[in-house]
Scaffold this motif. Structure first.
Motif, PDB file in Angstrom:
ATOM      1  N   ILE A   8      44.239  24.036  45.304  1.00  0.00           N
ATOM      2  CA  ILE A   8      45.021  24.536  46.440  1.00  0.00           C
ATOM      3  C   ILE A   8      46.506  24.276  46.208  1.00  0.00           C
ATOM      4  O   ILE A   8      47.348  25.118  46.513  1.00  0.00           O
ATOM      5  CB  ILE A   8      44.543  23.904  47.760  1.00  0.00           C
ATOM      6  N   THR A   9      46.839  23.114  45.642  1.00  0.00           N
ATOM      7  CA  THR A   9      48.241  22.809  45.351  1.00  0.00           C
ATOM      8  C   THR A   9      48.800  23.782  44.325  1.00  0.00           C
ATOM      9  O   THR A   9      49.899  24.320  44.506  1.00  0.00           O
ATOM     10  CB  THR A   9      48.366  21.366  44.831  1.00  0.00           C
ATOM     11  N   MET A  10      48.048  24.045  43.269  1.00  0.00           N
ATOM     12  CA  MET A  10      48.514  24.989  42.263  1.00  0.00           C
ATOM     13  C   MET A  10      48.589  26.402  42.838  1.00  0.00           C
ATOM     14  O   MET A  10      49.498  27.155  42.523  1.00  0.00           O
ATOM     15  CB  MET A  10      47.592  24.966  41.052  1.00  0.00           C
ATOM     16  N   LEU A  11      47.663  26.735  43.699  1.00  0.00           N
ATOM     17  CA  LEU A  11      47.682  28.039  44.365  1.00  0.00           C
ATOM     18  C   LEU A  11      48.944  28.188  45.207  1.00  0.00           C
ATOM     19  O   LEU A  11      49.578  29.241  45.209  1.00  0.00           O
ATOM     20  CB  LEU A  11      46.430  28.164  45.231  1.00  0.00           C
ATOM     21  N   ALA A  12      49.322  27.129  45.904  1.00  0.00           N
ATOM     22  CA  ALA A  12      50.535  27.168  46.733  1.00  0.00           C
ATOM     23  C   ALA A  12      51.788  27.291  45.872  1.00  0.00           C
ATOM     24  O   ALA A  12      52.776  27.882  46.297  1.00  0.00           O
ATOM     25  CB  ALA A  12      50.616  25.927  47.610  1.00  0.00           C
ATOM     26  N   PHE A  13      51.755  26.735  44.663  1.00  0.00           N
ATOM     27  CA  PHE A  13      52.902  26.858  43.766  1.00  0.00           C
ATOM     28  C   PHE A  13      53.085  28.284  43.259  1.00  0.00           C
ATOM     29  O   PHE A  13      54.202  28.742  43.095  1.00  0.00           O
ATOM     30  CB  PHE A  13      52.737  25.929  42.563  1.00  0.00           C
ATOM     31  N   PHE A  14      51.998  28.986  42.988  1.00  0.00           N
ATOM     32  CA  PHE A  14      52.097  30.246  42.267  1.00  0.00           C
ATOM     33  C   PHE A  14      51.683  31.486  43.039  1.00  0.00           C
ATOM     34  O   PHE A  14      52.042  32.577  42.640  1.00  0.00           O
ATOM     35  CB  PHE A  14      51.281  30.166  40.972  1.00  0.00           C
ATOM     36  N   GLY A  17      51.692  34.082  50.119  1.00  0.00           N
ATOM     37  CA  GLY A  17      51.316  35.218  50.947  1.00  0.00           C
ATOM     38  C   GLY A  17      49.890  35.116  51.460  1.00  0.00           C
ATOM     39  O   GLY A  17      49.241  34.077  51.383  1.00  0.00           O
ATOM     40  N   ILE A  18      49.424  36.234  51.971  1.00  0.00           N
ATOM     41  CA  ILE A  18      48.108  36.271  52.598  1.00  0.00           C
ATOM     42  C   ILE A  18      46.994  36.036  51.588  1.00  0.00           C
ATOM     43  O   ILE A  18      45.949  35.474  51.933  1.00  0.00           O
ATOM     44  CB  ILE A  18      47.914  37.601  53.365  1.00  0.00           C
ATOM     45  N   HIS A  19      47.224  36.408  50.321  1.00  0.00           N
ATOM     46  CA  HIS A  19      46.202  36.172  49.301  1.00  0.00           C
ATOM     47  C   HIS A  19      45.955  34.679  49.112  1.00  0.00           C
ATOM     48  O   HIS A  19      44.816  34.246  48.972  1.00  0.00           O
ATOM     49  CB  HIS A  19      46.608  36.809  47.973  1.00  0.00           C
ATOM     50  N   GLY A  20      47.006  33.900  49.106  1.00  0.00           N
ATOM     51  CA  GLY A  20      46.860  32.452  48.967  1.00  0.00           C
ATOM     52  C   GLY A  20      46.183  31.824  50.159  1.00  0.00           C
ATOM     53  O   GLY A  20      45.367  30.909  50.008  1.00  0.00           O
ATOM     54  N   VAL A  21      46.497  32.315  51.357  1.00  0.00           N
ATOM     55  CA  VAL A  21      45.848  31.794  52.564  1.00  0.00           C
ATOM     56  C   VAL A  21      44.354  32.090  52.520  1.00  0.00           C
ATOM     57  O   VAL A  21      43.524  31.219  52.806  1.00  0.00           O
ATOM     58  CB  VAL A  21      46.491  32.393  53.838  1.00  0.00           C
ATOM     59  N   LEU A  22      44.018  33.306  52.150  1.00  0.00           N
ATOM     60  CA  LEU A  22      42.600  33.676  52.092  1.00  0.00           C
ATOM     61  C   LEU A  22      41.856  32.894  51.005  1.00  0.00           C
ATOM     62  O   LEU A  22      40.720  32.451  51.224  1.00  0.00           O
ATOM     63  CB  LEU A  22      42.459  35.182  51.854  1.00  0.00           C
ATOM     64  N   LEU A  23      42.489  32.712  49.854  1.00  0.00           N
ATOM     65  CA  LEU A  23      41.843  31.948  48.790  1.00  0.00           C
ATOM     66  C   LEU A  23      41.667  30.482  49.173  1.00  0.00           C
ATOM     67  O   LEU A  23      40.625  29.888  48.893  1.00  0.00           O
ATOM     68  CB  LEU A  23      42.633  32.070  47.489  1.00  0.00           C
ATOM     69  N   SER A  24      42.669  29.891  49.816  1.00  0.00           N
ATOM     70  CA  SER A  24      42.526  28.495  50.239  1.00  0.00           C
ATOM     71  C   SER A  24      41.474  28.359  51.336  1.00  0.00           C
ATOM     72  O   SER A  24      40.722  27.386  51.365  1.00  0.00           O
ATOM     73  CB  SER A  24      43.865  27.923  50.693  1.00  0.00           C
ATOM     74  N   TRP A  25      41.399  29.335  52.234  1.00  0.00           N
ATOM     75  CA  TRP A  25      40.352  29.320  53.264  1.00  0.00           C
ATOM     76  C   TRP A  25      38.975  29.425  52.615  1.00  0.00           C
ATOM     77  O   TRP A  25      38.040  28.715  52.995  1.00  0.00           O
ATOM     78  CB  TRP A  25      40.571  30.471  54.245  1.00  0.00           C
ATOM     79  N   PHE A  26      38.848  30.302  51.613  1.00  0.00           N
ATOM     80  CA  PHE A  26      37.568  30.481  50.945  1.00  0.00           C
ATOM     81  C   PHE A  26      37.147  29.212  50.198  1.00  0.00           C
ATOM     82  O   PHE A  26      35.971  28.824  50.241  1.00  0.00           O
ATOM     83  CB  PHE A  26      37.646  31.670  49.990  1.00  0.00           C
ATOM     84  N   VAL A  27      38.076  28.542  49.521  1.00  0.00           N
ATOM     85  CA  VAL A  27      37.754  27.300  48.818  1.00  0.00           C
ATOM     86  C   VAL A  27      37.319  26.227  49.814  1.00  0.00           C
ATOM     87  O   VAL A  27      36.347  25.500  49.582  1.00  0.00           O
ATOM     88  CB  VAL A  27      38.955  26.818  47.973  1.00  0.00           C
ATOM     89  N   PRO A  42      35.944  22.677  59.033  1.00  0.00           N
ATOM     90  CA  PRO A  42      36.999  21.658  58.968  1.00  0.00           C
ATOM     91  C   PRO A  42      37.749  21.616  57.646  1.00  0.00           C
ATOM     92  O   PRO A  42      38.971  21.488  57.631  1.00  0.00           O
ATOM     93  CB  PRO A  42      36.267  20.339  59.216  1.00  0.00           C
ATOM     94  N   TRP A  43      37.038  21.713  56.516  1.00  0.00           N
ATOM     95  CA  TRP A  43      37.733  21.710  55.236  1.00  0.00           C
ATOM     96  C   TRP A  43      38.546  22.975  55.055  1.00  0.00           C
ATOM     97  O   TRP A  43      39.650  22.949  54.504  1.00  0.00           O
ATOM     98  CB  TRP A  43      36.756  21.555  54.070  1.00  0.00           C
ATOM     99  N   ALA A  44      38.008  24.099  55.526  1.00  0.00           N
ATOM    100  CA  ALA A  44      38.749  25.356  55.428  1.00  0.00           C
ATOM    101  C   ALA A  44      40.052  25.276  56.217  1.00  0.00           C
ATOM    102  O   ALA A  44      41.109  25.684  55.734  1.00  0.00           O
ATOM    103  CB  ALA A  44      37.885  26.515  55.922  1.00  0.00           C
ATOM    104  N   ALA A  45      39.996  24.737  57.414  1.00  0.00           N
ATOM    105  CA  ALA A  45      41.204  24.586  58.236  1.00  0.00           C
ATOM    106  C   ALA A  45      42.187  23.623  57.592  1.00  0.00           C
ATOM    107  O   ALA A  45      43.401  23.873  57.573  1.00  0.00           O
ATOM    108  CB  ALA A  45      40.835  24.107  59.632  1.00  0.00           C
ATOM    109  N   ALA A  46      41.677  22.521  57.044  1.00  0.00           N
ATOM    110  CA  ALA A  46      42.559  21.543  56.397  1.00  0.00           C
ATOM    111  C   ALA A  46      43.249  22.144  55.180  1.00  0.00           C
ATOM    112  O   ALA A  46      44.451  21.939  54.969  1.00  0.00           O
ATOM    113  CB  ALA A  46      41.752  20.307  56.002  1.00  0.00           C
ATOM    114  N   TYR A  47      42.521  22.913  54.377  1.00  0.00           N
ATOM    115  CA  TYR A  47      43.105  23.520  53.193  1.00  0.00           C
ATOM    116  C   TYR A  47      44.131  24.593  53.550  1.00  0.00           C
ATOM    117  O   TYR A  47      45.167  24.698  52.909  1.00  0.00           O
ATOM    118  CB  TYR A  47      42.028  24.100  52.293  1.00  0.00           C
TER     119      TYR A  47
END
Length: 135
Positions: A8-14, A17-27, A42-47
Motif C-alpha cells: 500500500i505504501t509503494m502504491l501510494a508512492f507511484f 488517483g481512484i485506481h490506487g484507492v480501489l487497489l488499496s481497498w481490494f488489498v 476494517p482492514w479495507a477501511a484502514a488501508y
C-alpha cells in the motif's frame, strides 16, 4: 507480520488517483477475508485511509527513496493496526494487556519495515505497469 502495508505504501508512492484507492481497498478486503473475521471491511477501511494520508502529503516533503519507504511502512503498520482495532472495538482490550499488545505491535512494525525493501525493489515493475495502464 503483514507485508501488504508495504504494498500500500509503494502504491501510494507511484499510483495516485481512484485506481490506487480501489487497489488499496481490494488489498484490505482480501486481508479481511483471509483472516476469517466476522466483520468484513476494517482492514479495507484502514488501508484506504492510510493510502489517502500518504497521497495527500506533497512529494516535495519526501522523495521516493528506500529510507522513506521503510519509515512510511513502519508508520503505516502502526496507523492501520490502530484504525483496525478501533473499528473492531478491540481497543478496550488494550487496557488489560497493554504489554502484550505493545510487544506484538513493535515486532510487527520492525518485521514489516525490514521486509519493505524487498517489496520496494519491485518498484520499476509497478511503475512500468502503471504507465502502461495510463494510471
Amino acid at each position: 507480520p503483514n507485508p501488504s502495508i508495504a504494498w500500500i505504501t509503494m502504491l501510494a508512492f507511484f499510483v495516485q488517483g481512484i485506481h490506487g484507492v480501489l487497489l488499496s481497498w481490494f488489498v484490505g478486503l482480501m486481508l479481511d477475508w483471509s483472516t476469517a473475521s466476522h466483520i468484513v471491511g476494517p482492514w479495507a477501511a484502514a488501508y484506504v485511509l492510510f493510502y489517502i494520508v500518504i497521497v495527500s502529503i506533497p512529494t516535495k516533503v519526501y522523495h521516493h527513496s528506500l529510507a522513506n519507504m521503510i519509515i512510511f511502512t513502519a508508520i503505516g503498520c502502526f496507523f492501520t493496526d490502530l484504525i483496525h482495532d478501533l473499528l473492531v472495538f478491540e481497543s478496550w482490550m488494550l487496557v488489560f494487556r497493554i504489554d502484550e499488545v505493545m510487544y506484538e505491535s513493535l515486532y510487527r512494525i520492525v518485521t514489516v519495515a525490514l521486509i519493505s525493501p524487498m517489496i520496494y525493489s519491485c518498484r520499476p515493475l509497478i511503475a512500468r505497469r502503471a504507465r502502461s495502464y495510463g494510471w
